[in-house]
Design an enzyme around this catalytic site. Structure first.
Site, mmCIF file in Angstrom:
data_model
loop_
_atom_site.group_PDB
_atom_site.id
_atom_site.type_symbol
_atom_site.label_atom_id
_atom_site.label_comp_id
_atom_site.label_asym_id
_atom_site.label_seq_id
_atom_site.Cartn_x
_atom_site.Cartn_y
_atom_site.Cartn_z
ATOM 1 N N HIS A 176 1.189 -6.247 -3.694
ATOM 2 C CA HIS A 176 1.516 -5.086 -2.857
ATOM 3 C C HIS A 176 3.025 -4.888 -2.879
ATOM 4 O O HIS A 176 3.783 -5.834 -3.141
ATOM 5 C CB HIS A 176 1.041 -5.320 -1.424
ATOM 6 C CG HIS A 176 -0.443 -5.297 -1.268
ATOM 7 N ND1 HIS A 176 -1.042 -5.073 -0.052
ATOM 8 C CD2 HIS A 176 -1.458 -5.468 -2.154
ATOM 9 C CE1 HIS A 176 -2.354 -5.102 -0.200
ATOM 10 N NE2 HIS A 176 -2.628 -5.351 -1.460
ATOM 11 N N GLU A 190 5.325 -4.620 -0.634
ATOM 12 C CA GLU A 190 6.124 -5.482 0.236
ATOM 13 C C GLU A 190 6.233 -6.896 -0.324
ATOM 14 O O GLU A 190 7.302 -7.500 -0.308
ATOM 15 C CB GLU A 190 5.518 -5.531 1.642
ATOM 16 C CG GLU A 190 5.486 -4.179 2.345
ATOM 17 C CD GLU A 190 4.221 -3.361 2.078
ATOM 18 O OE1 GLU A 190 3.951 -2.447 2.864
ATOM 19 O OE2 GLU A 190 3.512 -3.630 1.084
#
Length: 154
Positions: free
Chosen positions: A51, A53
């Site tokens: 992802h 992040e």
């Protein structure tokens, strides 16, 4: 602050359009300097943990040479999912700022409400079977860790 969110949104848009993954981007900032950028790479890397992040956290830790991102802020194009939020806690990020909400992501087909619901349930009530199986010696690594004088605490 909005410049960092705009950068996260640009990363989300641009890399999603090139086929890197879903429409998510993240920027990590320390002392008003961007130290890392990330975008969703789930489908391009065949890694469900890639992802935006998490990718940004990995890049920031590598760039700064540390596992702790104290003093850093993460700017995300969307509210972090439970995995990404947990990664922010583990990385000791000072603050997370996001643009779109998880409900807005859900409307685009990215719904993590099931995970939030599952985490609130007792382990034995979750839809993913998670079984506690006590085994002799399972606590030994913890005991050894507590006795270790050169272990880097985190």
């Amino acid at each position: 602050m909005s410049e960092y969110l705009k950068e996260a949104i640009r990363l989300a848009r641009d890399h999603m359009l090139t086929g890197a993954g879903g429409p998510f981007g993240a920027v990590i900032v320390r002392n008003e300097v961007v130290v890392a950028r990330g975008w969703n790479r789930v489908t391009s890397s065949n890694d469900p943990t890639a992802h935006a992040e998490v990718v940004a956290i990995r890049a920031a830790c590598a760039a700064l040479g540390t596992f702790s991102l104290q003093g850093c802020e993460l700017f995300a194009s969307c509210e972090p999912c439970p995995m990404c939020l947990a990664a922010c806690y583990w990385a000791r990020i000072d603050r997370v700022v996001f643009a779109a909400t998880r409900d807005e992501a859900s409307a685009a087909g990215f719904d993590d409400a099931h995970i939030y619901t599952e985490l609130a349930l007792p382990v034995e009530a979750r839809s993913l079977p998670v079984v506690h199986q006590p085994v002799a010696g399972a606590l030994e690594p913890f005991r050894l860790w507590l006795d270790k004088t050169d272990g880097v605490r985190y």
